[in-house]
Design an enzyme around this catalytic site. Structure first.
Site, PDB file in Angstrom:
ATOM      1  N   ASP A   1       0.823  -1.233   0.000  1.00 53.23           N
ATOM      2  CA  ASP A   1       0.000   0.000   0.000  1.00 53.23           C
ATOM      3  C   ASP A   1       0.848   1.271   0.000  1.00 53.23           C
ATOM      4  O   ASP A   1       0.525   2.221  -0.701  1.00 53.23           O
ATOM      5  CB  ASP A   1      -1.047  -0.001   1.131  1.00 53.23           C
TER       6      ASP A   1
ATOM      7  N   TYR B   1       8.863  -1.708  10.612  1.00 48.41           N
ATOM      8  CA  TYR B   1       7.915  -1.247   9.582  1.00 48.41           C
ATOM      9  C   TYR B   1       8.468  -0.009   8.877  1.00 48.41           C
ATOM     10  O   TYR B   1       8.498   0.069   7.642  1.00 48.41           O
ATOM     11  CB  TYR B   1       6.558  -0.946  10.223  1.00 48.41           C
TER      12      TYR B   1
ATOM     13  N   SER C   1      -3.410  -8.190  17.199  1.00 50.25           N
ATOM     14  CA  SER C   1      -3.485  -9.409  16.390  1.00 50.25           C
ATOM     15  C   SER C   1      -3.306  -9.138  14.904  1.00 50.25           C
ATOM     16  O   SER C   1      -3.478 -10.030  14.081  1.00 50.25           O
ATOM     17  CB  SER C   1      -4.840 -10.100  16.593  1.00 50.25           C
ATOM     18  N   GLY C   2      -3.018  -7.905  14.545  1.00 51.87           N
ATOM     19  CA  GLY C   2      -2.818  -7.567  13.139  1.00 51.87           C
ATOM     20  C   GLY C   2      -4.116  -7.471  12.363  1.00 51.87           C
ATOM     21  O   GLY C   2      -4.148  -7.659  11.154  1.00 51.87           O
TER      22      GLY C   2
ATOM     23  N   ASP D   1      -5.550  -0.307   5.906  1.00 50.83           N
ATOM     24  CA  ASP D   1      -6.441  -0.588   7.035  1.00 50.83           C
ATOM     25  C   ASP D   1      -7.622   0.381   7.092  1.00 50.83           C
ATOM     26  O   ASP D   1      -8.757  -0.024   7.345  1.00 50.83           O
ATOM     27  CB  ASP D   1      -5.668  -0.492   8.361  1.00 50.83           C
TER      28      ASP D   1
ATOM     29  N   SER E   1      -6.269  -4.721  12.601  1.00 55.01           N
ATOM     30  CA  SER E   1      -6.660  -3.309  12.473  1.00 55.01           C
ATOM     31  C   SER E   1      -7.610  -2.796  13.539  1.00 55.01           C
ATOM     32  O   SER E   1      -8.567  -2.082  13.241  1.00 55.01           O
ATOM     33  CB  SER E   1      -7.288  -3.038  11.105  1.00 55.01           C
ATOM     34  N   SER E   2      -7.307  -3.120  14.803  1.00 56.87           N
ATOM     35  CA  SER E   2      -8.158  -2.552  15.854  1.00 56.87           C
ATOM     36  C   SER E   2      -8.041  -1.028  15.865  1.00 56.87           C
ATOM     37  O   SER E   2      -9.016  -0.330  16.143  1.00 56.87           O
ATOM     38  CB  SER E   2      -7.765  -3.121  17.212  1.00 56.87           C
ATOM     39  N   SER E   3      -6.872  -0.498  15.527  1.00 63.31           N
ATOM     40  CA  SER E   3      -6.730   0.964  15.575  1.00 63.31           C
ATOM     41  C   SER E   3      -7.514   1.633  14.453  1.00 63.31           C
ATOM     42  O   SER E   3      -8.187   2.640  14.683  1.00 63.31           O
ATOM     43  CB  SER E   3      -5.264   1.385  15.570  1.00 63.31           C
TER      44      SER E   3
HETATM   45  C1  GLA Z   1      -0.134  -2.507   8.482  1.00 65.29           C
HETATM   46  C2  GLA Z   1      -0.314  -1.099   7.939  1.00 65.29           C
HETATM   47  C3  GLA Z   1      -0.864  -1.122   6.506  1.00 65.29           C
HETATM   48  C4  GLA Z   1      -0.072  -2.072   5.611  1.00 65.29           C
HETATM   49  C5  GLA Z   1       0.120  -3.419   6.300  1.00 65.29           C
HETATM   50  C6  GLA Z   1       1.022  -4.335   5.526  1.00 65.29           C
HETATM   51  O1  GLA Z   1      -1.374  -3.124   8.668  1.00 65.29           O
HETATM   52  O2  GLA Z   1      -1.195  -0.371   8.751  1.00 65.29           O
HETATM   53  O3  GLA Z   1      -0.873   0.185   5.973  1.00 65.29           O
HETATM   54  O4  GLA Z   1       1.146  -1.505   5.227  1.00 65.29           O
HETATM   55  O5  GLA Z   1       0.660  -3.276   7.601  1.00 65.29           O
HETATM   56  O6  GLA Z   1       0.420  -4.718   4.335  1.00 65.29           O
END
Ligand code: GLA
Length: 364
Positions: free
Chosen positions: A31, A214, A116-117, A165, A119-121
């Site tokens: 992204d 990241y 947990s990856g 996200d 997207s709670s935020s």
């Molecule tokens: C996180 C970031 C996203 C994206 C993913 C990896 O979730 O918030 O913008 O970069 O990692 O695909």
């Protein structure tokens, strides 16, 4: 927790704002390179109940963090403090330029797991954005709301994330994948074939985005693009992989992941549209391998979980989802095998790692 009516002046109108968490099917770390992503909403949601005030005070309680003190500040006086309240403050900070001029009282409830990856935020940001939009009549569409949330996250919270996200939490649903071009923000909904089900297993290893690896990956991608003479890695197609191979390590591997991952998103969309789960599953496995070897964002427990999940009867393929260094894996499975396969994956993972992990989709 006190009901909201006790927090706000009698007779005040309450509004609600909701947003789901997301699982990205494929298209990881593409992204912020202007590439493609393919998220789906998960059943877990964040819900905000909000009552406008006539002054500039903002007061927020969260049922997800019952022990944390409520958030209280004046609009225009947002200050980062390192907790969940930063996402709320980031949103009011970002929405001031869209006409947010008065404060509010709000309560947050959420079933989206934190760390947990999934997207709670972003779910918190978008749920707040929706409640604020409804309460004050802000003239913002769902894409503009996602942009405001990304701005909040980048400029206020200080996490250099892309827009995956926020767009997913604002626009995705649970029955189709959101095929998104992150450069133009054009999107199409790709229905999941009825014979296919999704499993999401949390590894139990919490991830972190702000700063750290990241940000390093993001810088490496920007540097690779600059050396290749293009604005973003999106501008390099698979036919130019020979040029990518001439970059110095690790930029060659980082760029190779992004270039091949973009193509895998396009191929997965084609496969899903044809109802070809076998090909989609193979693309999941190839994506994971690329994240492991080229982008180097997996951890041993996640590699093991992915491998176990791909081997269980009735699954087509599995991969790490989200930013990496922990979090969850997403598994493509036969619809009729989803329940049994998820139990089997979790049992084997527990046995081999001693880590409890948990199945998040299907919801139990
Ligand atoms: C996180 C970031 C996203 C994206 C993913 C990896 O979730 O918030 O913008 O970069 O990692 O695909």
């Amino acid at each position: 927790m006190a009901p909201l009516t006790e927090l706000s002046p009698a007779g005040t109108r309450h509004v609600f704002g909701e947003a789901p968490g997301r699982v990205n099917l494929i298209g990881e770390h593409t992204d912020y390179n202007g590439g493609y992503v393919l998220p789906v909403a998960i059943p877990q949601r964040t819900r905000v109940t909000l009552a406008p005030r006539t002054d500039c005070t903002v007061y927020v309680e969260s049922a997800q963090y019952p022990d944390a003190s409520p958030l209280e500040y004046r609009l225009g006086n947002e200050r980062r403090s390192g907790g969940w309240g930063d996402y709320v403050q980031g949103m009011t900070w970002a929405l001031t330029s869209h006409g947010l001029l008065r404060g509010f009282e709000a309560r947050v409830e959420s079933t989206v797991p934190v760390g947990s990856g999934l997207s709670s935020s972003a779910a918190l940001e978008i749920a707040f954005g929706r409640a604020i939009r409804a309460a004050f009549g802000l003239p913002l569409g769902d894409v503009a709301l996602a942009r405001a949330a990304q701005l909040a996250e980048n400029e206020f919270v200080g996490a250099p994330v892309g827009i995956l996200d926020q767009m997913a939490c604002s626009l995705a649903d649970t029955s189709s994948a959101l095929f998104l071009d992150t450069r133009t923000l054009e999107y199409a909904r790709v229905p999941l074939p009825p014979s296919v089900g999704l499993i999401v297993v949390d590894s139990g290893i919490s991830h972190r985005h702000a700063g750290g690896e990241y940000a390093v990956r993001r810088r490496e991608c920007a540097e690779a693009a600059a050396r290749l003479g293009v604005p973003e890695l999106r501008d390099i197609g698979p036919e130019q992989l020979h040029r990518v191979a001439e970059l110095p390590p690790p930029l060659d591997r980082r760029a190779r992941h992004v270039v091949t991952e973009n193509q895998r998103v396009l191929d997965t969309v084609d496969a899903l549209r044809r109802g070809d789960a076998v090909t989609a599953g193979r693309l999941f496995v190839a994506s994971h391998q690329s994240m492991c070897e080229d982008f180097e964002i997996t951890v041993p427990a996640i590699d093991l979980l992915t491998e176990l999940a791909s081997r269980v009867q009735g699954t087509y393929g599995a991969r790490l989802t989200g930013g990496g260094f922990g979090g969850s894996v997403v598994v493509l499975a036969e619809q009729g095998r989803v329940a049994a396969a998820s139990t089997e994956i979790l049992d084997q993972y527990r046995l081999q790692t001693g880590n409890p992990g948990r199945v998040l989709v299907p919801e139990r």
